[in-house]
Design a protein around this motif. Structure first.
Motif, PDB file in Angstrom:
ATOM      1  N   VAL A 125       0.853  -1.412   0.040  1.00 24.82           N
ATOM      2  CA  VAL A 125       0.073  -0.003  -0.118  1.00 24.82           C
ATOM      3  C   VAL A 125       0.779   1.167  -0.165  1.00 24.82           C
ATOM      4  O   VAL A 125       1.835   1.350   0.817  1.00 24.82           O
ATOM      5  N   TRP A 126       0.671   2.041  -0.852  1.00 23.38           N
ATOM      6  CA  TRP A 126       1.343   3.510  -1.388  1.00 23.38           C
ATOM      7  C   TRP A 126       0.367   4.436  -1.025  1.00 23.38           C
ATOM      8  O   TRP A 126      -0.497   4.588  -1.441  1.00 23.38           O
ATOM      9  N   LEU A 127       0.992   5.641  -0.578  1.00 23.22           N
ATOM     10  CA  LEU A 127       0.382   6.966  -0.475  1.00 23.22           C
ATOM     11  C   LEU A 127       1.300   7.606  -1.565  1.00 23.22           C
ATOM     12  O   LEU A 127       2.322   7.987  -1.559  1.00 23.22           O
ATOM     13  N   THR A 128       0.593   8.247  -2.700  1.00 25.42           N
ATOM     14  CA  THR A 128       1.259   9.383  -3.613  1.00 25.42           C
ATOM     15  C   THR A 128       0.709  10.789  -3.207  1.00 25.42           C
ATOM     16  O   THR A 128      -0.658  10.663  -3.458  1.00 25.42           O
ATOM     17  N   VAL A 129       1.657  11.809  -3.058  1.00 24.22           N
ATOM     18  CA  VAL A 129       1.259  13.041  -2.991  1.00 24.22           C
ATOM     19  C   VAL A 129       1.818  13.673  -4.427  1.00 24.22           C
ATOM     20  O   VAL A 129       2.933  13.687  -4.537  1.00 24.22           O
ATOM     21  N   ASN A 130       0.972  14.051  -5.174  1.00 21.38           N
ATOM     22  CA  ASN A 130       1.399  14.734  -6.491  1.00 21.38           C
ATOM     23  C   ASN A 130       0.738  16.287  -6.402  1.00 21.38           C
ATOM     24  O   ASN A 130      -0.445  16.225  -6.289  1.00 21.38           O
ATOM     25  N   ALA A 131       1.527  16.965  -7.103  1.00 19.39           N
ATOM     26  CA  ALA A 131       1.215  18.560  -6.988  1.00 19.39           C
ATOM     27  C   ALA A 131       2.026  19.183  -7.915  1.00 19.39           C
ATOM     28  O   ALA A 131       3.027  18.768  -8.294  1.00 19.39           O
ATOM     29  N   PHE A 132       1.180  20.500  -8.235  1.00 17.93           N
ATOM     30  CA  PHE A 132       2.016  21.676  -8.911  1.00 17.93           C
ATOM     31  C   PHE A 132       1.773  22.848  -8.361  1.00 17.93           C
ATOM     32  O   PHE A 132       0.610  23.000  -7.859  1.00 17.93           O
ATOM     33  N   SER A 133       2.482  23.557  -7.989  1.00 20.26           N
ATOM     34  CA  SER A 133       2.289  24.803  -7.288  1.00 20.26           C
ATOM     35  C   SER A 133       3.178  26.024  -7.495  1.00 20.26           C
ATOM     36  O   SER A 133       4.370  25.739  -8.156  1.00 20.26           O
ATOM     37  N   ARG A 134       2.956  27.159  -7.344  1.00 23.20           N
ATOM     38  CA  ARG A 134       3.871  28.576  -7.462  1.00 23.20           C
ATOM     39  C   ARG A 134       3.182  29.432  -6.429  1.00 23.20           C
ATOM     40  O   ARG A 134       1.950  29.123  -5.957  1.00 23.20           O
ATOM     41  N   PRO A 135       4.116  30.269  -5.839  1.00 28.43           N
ATOM     42  CA  PRO A 135       3.728  31.212  -4.842  1.00 28.43           C
ATOM     43  C   PRO A 135       2.538  32.029  -5.302  1.00 28.43           C
ATOM     44  O   PRO A 135       2.436  32.383  -6.474  1.00 28.43           O
ATOM     45  N   ALA A 136       1.789  32.272  -4.348  1.00 29.02           N
ATOM     46  CA  ALA A 136       0.467  33.356  -4.698  1.00 29.02           C
ATOM     47  C   ALA A 136       0.574  34.691  -3.566  1.00 29.02           C
ATOM     48  O   ALA A 136       0.123  35.429  -3.874  1.00 29.02           O
ATOM     49  N   LYS A 137       1.334  34.340  -2.415  1.00 32.11           N
ATOM     50  CA  LYS A 137       1.433  35.414  -1.528  1.00 32.11           C
ATOM     51  C   LYS A 137       2.857  35.857  -1.317  1.00 32.11           C
ATOM     52  O   LYS A 137       3.916  35.086  -1.671  1.00 32.11           O
ATOM     53  N   TRP A 138       3.048  37.054  -1.084  1.00 34.93           N
ATOM     54  CA  TRP A 138       4.378  37.666  -0.721  1.00 34.93           C
ATOM     55  C   TRP A 138       5.328  36.628   0.009  1.00 34.93           C
ATOM     56  O   TRP A 138       6.233  36.434  -0.255  1.00 34.93           O
ATOM     57  N   TYR A 139       4.764  36.201   1.160  1.00 35.71           N
ATOM     58  CA  TYR A 139       5.407  35.435   2.030  1.00 35.71           C
ATOM     59  C   TYR A 139       6.000  33.968   1.499  1.00 35.71           C
ATOM     60  O   TYR A 139       7.217  33.488   1.526  1.00 35.71           O
ATOM     61  N   SER A 140       5.116  33.658   0.556  1.00 36.00           N
ATOM     62  CA  SER A 140       5.314  32.480  -0.252  1.00 36.00           C
ATOM     63  C   SER A 140       6.492  32.496  -1.244  1.00 36.00           C
ATOM     64  O   SER A 140       7.522  31.733  -1.451  1.00 36.00           O
ATOM     65  N   ARG A 141       6.456  33.714  -1.914  1.00 36.92           N
ATOM     66  CA  ARG A 141       7.616  33.979  -2.710  1.00 36.92           C
ATOM     67  C   ARG A 141       8.941  34.260  -2.292  1.00 36.92           C
ATOM     68  O   ARG A 141       9.951  33.885  -2.685  1.00 36.92           O
ATOM     69  N   ALA A 142       8.873  35.155  -1.233  1.00 38.92           N
ATOM     70  CA  ALA A 142       9.797  35.407  -0.129  1.00 38.92           C
ATOM     71  C   ALA A 142      10.704  33.964   0.273  1.00 38.92           C
ATOM     72  O   ALA A 142      11.828  34.080   0.467  1.00 38.92           O
ATOM     73  N   GLY A 143       9.788  33.179   0.534  1.00 38.22           N
ATOM     74  CA  GLY A 143      10.359  31.728   1.062  1.00 38.22           C
ATOM     75  C   GLY A 143      11.100  30.963   0.003  1.00 38.22           C
ATOM     76  O   GLY A 143      12.221  30.220   0.539  1.00 38.22           O
ATOM     77  N   GLY A 144      10.970  31.331  -1.249  1.00 39.65           N
ATOM     78  CA  GLY A 144      11.665  30.682  -2.457  1.00 39.65           C
ATOM     79  C   GLY A 144      11.894  29.202  -2.267  1.00 39.65           C
ATOM     80  O   GLY A 144      10.787  28.430  -2.004  1.00 39.65           O
ATOM     81  N   PRO A 145      12.970  28.500  -2.546  1.00 36.87           N
ATOM     82  CA  PRO A 145      13.236  27.361  -2.518  1.00 36.87           C
ATOM     83  C   PRO A 145      13.139  26.729  -1.010  1.00 36.87           C
ATOM     84  O   PRO A 145      12.410  25.494  -0.875  1.00 36.87           O
ATOM     85  N   ALA A 146      12.983  27.395   0.219  1.00 30.12           N
ATOM     86  CA  ALA A 146      12.669  26.817   1.578  1.00 30.12           C
ATOM     87  C   ALA A 146      11.112  26.504   1.433  1.00 30.12           C
ATOM     88  O   ALA A 146      10.600  25.563   2.023  1.00 30.12           O
ATOM     89  N   THR A 147      10.247  27.403   0.755  1.00 32.21           N
ATOM     90  CA  THR A 147       8.844  27.063   0.575  1.00 32.21           C
ATOM     91  C   THR A 147       8.815  25.665  -0.036  1.00 32.21           C
ATOM     92  O   THR A 147       8.166  24.893   0.426  1.00 32.21           O
ATOM     93  N   ARG A 148       9.435  25.329  -1.063  1.00 28.36           N
ATOM     94  CA  ARG A 148       9.328  24.267  -1.885  1.00 28.36           C
ATOM     95  C   ARG A 148       9.820  22.916  -0.969  1.00 28.36           C
ATOM     96  O   ARG A 148       9.119  21.928  -0.823  1.00 28.36           O
ATOM     97  N   GLY A 149      10.772  23.153  -0.016  1.00 27.85           N
ATOM     98  CA  GLY A 149      11.344  22.049   0.735  1.00 27.85           C
ATOM     99  C   GLY A 149      10.370  21.942   1.895  1.00 27.85           C
ATOM    100  O   GLY A 149       9.950  20.738   2.361  1.00 27.85           O
ATOM    101  N   LEU A 150       9.623  22.934   2.365  1.00 27.21           N
ATOM    102  CA  LEU A 150       8.491  22.750   3.399  1.00 27.21           C
ATOM    103  C   LEU A 150       7.258  21.846   2.624  1.00 27.21           C
ATOM    104  O   LEU A 150       6.733  21.003   3.201  1.00 27.21           O
ATOM    105  N   GLN A 151       6.986  22.187   1.641  1.00 29.83           N
ATOM    106  CA  GLN A 151       6.084  21.633   0.894  1.00 29.83           C
ATOM    107  C   GLN A 151       6.359  19.956   0.663  1.00 29.83           C
ATOM    108  O   GLN A 151       5.623  19.079   0.765  1.00 29.83           O
TER     109      GLN A 151
END
Length: 170
Positions: A125-151
């Protein structure tokens, strides 16, 4: 009550594994949850009823007790960040169950995320999380690669929490 419009064009595109619209960042994390029909049924139920998300410590305010197309969901992170979404598709098959939601106005990201539990031919049994995203708020943009790391960390934690909920700590 509707939370508003989607913030991206390719609504439902996470049904196609590997698809990522131009200008978005892909995410694909697959985690082994356990083995067997009982683990699959337990995992599928935890994903479809928001139990996995709640067990992760995020707030879930949904317009229904179970994921279904057009259900509005607001995810609250750290008690302060509100992320409004809407379920765009679900799947409930013999060996595959899950859903995806898309971001709505006010979400810190723009895009879509799917959570699918699958039981392969050998019973794993596997769980797959599949997504695509880009920042929408200033703080998401400011986080840059760190935001993607958190995702990515969030997606890995989904798998670990689901494994724990299903009783397979290996």
């Amino acid at each position: 009550m509707s939370l508003g419009p989607f913030t991206y064009d390719d609504v439902g595109a996470t049904r196609e594994t590997g698809f990522c619209p131009s200008g978005f960042h892909p995410l694909h994390v697959r985690t082994r949850v356990g083995e067997g029909e009982d683990v699959f049924r337990r995992a599928a139920d935890a994903v479809m009823t928001w139990e996995m998300h709640r067990a992760m410590g995020v707030g879930i305010d949904a317009s229904a007790d179970r994921a279904a197309t057009d259900v509005d969901v607001t995810v609250t992170l750290a008690g302060v960040i509100k992320a409004p979404c809407r379920v765009v598709w679900t799947v409930e098959e013999y060996r595959r169950t899950g859903w995806a939601y898309g971001t709505l106005t006010g979400h810190p990201e723009c895009g879509e995320e799917a959570f699918v539990v699958e039981r392969t031919g050998d019973g794993t049994v596997w769980l797959t999380v599949n997504a695509f995203s880009r920042p929408a708020k200033w703080y998401s943009r400011a986080g840059g690669p760190a935001t993607r790391g958190l995702q990515h960390a969030y997606a890995r934690r989904c798998g670990a929490v689901l494994r724990r909920l299903c009783g397979d700590g290996t």
